[in-house]
Scaffold this motif. Structure first.
Motif: not given
Length: 171
Positions: A46-47, A49-56, A68-73, A80-85
């Protein structure tokens, strides 16, 4: 099959075997990629996936709804994922300067370093587990089949518009 309905176009034995092999392959490759990623980089799938999307993304930052749209979340999962990151210094949330109401999620320098360090090993693992096994032509065929299936799905609230494009680095 007990209680089977005659009007259902059941899978024949070969179709059923193919379906089950596909499901087992998908699950096993995903599991092995995630384990390898965690061991090599300390990042979860999950980390990554988020990092790839942001880096692109332009400026390494986007609105959370775009992630959310790109990752289908669902939004709650992303939150919750962003809070952990954020706690680990990989991303930061900022107020949106354009409208003052929304927020932006952005890659930090630590997040950029993490994805740049993790990506090469992740690609090596993906190649070893899938690409080298089925070959480049097989990979391209797999991508074409996947795109055909995705494009045939009805547009509804379960499928974000657009999806990923060929050539993304999310492997």
């Amino acid at each position: 099959m007990a209680g089977a309905r005659d009007d259902v176009p059941w899978l024949d034995a070969e179709e059923q075997a193919a379906w089950r092999a596909y499901m087992e392959m998908r699950d096993e490759v995903t599991l092995r990629l995630e384990r390898d990623l965690q061991a090599r980089s300390g990042l979860s799938g999950a980390d990554y996936q988020v990092l790839v999307h942001l880096s692109e993304s332009p400026g390494d930052a986007v609105r959370p709804v775009e992630v959310c749209t790109a990752l289908r979340w669902e939004q709650s999962r992303l939150s919750h994922q962003l809070t952990r990151m954020e706690r680990r210094g990989l991303v930061e949330r900022r107020a949106c300067e354009e409208d003052g109401r929304g927020s932006i999620v952005a890659l930090t320098d630590e997040g950029r370093a993490a994805i740049e360090e993790a990506a090469p090993g992740h690609v090596v693992a993906l190649r070893a587990l899938l690409v080298d096994v089925i070959g480049r032509d097989g990979m391209l065929q797999l991508g074409a089949i996947a795109r055909r299936v995705l494009d045939a799905l009805p547009d509804d609230d379960l499928r974000p518009r657009g999806g990923r494009r060929a050539g993304d680095r999310s492997g």
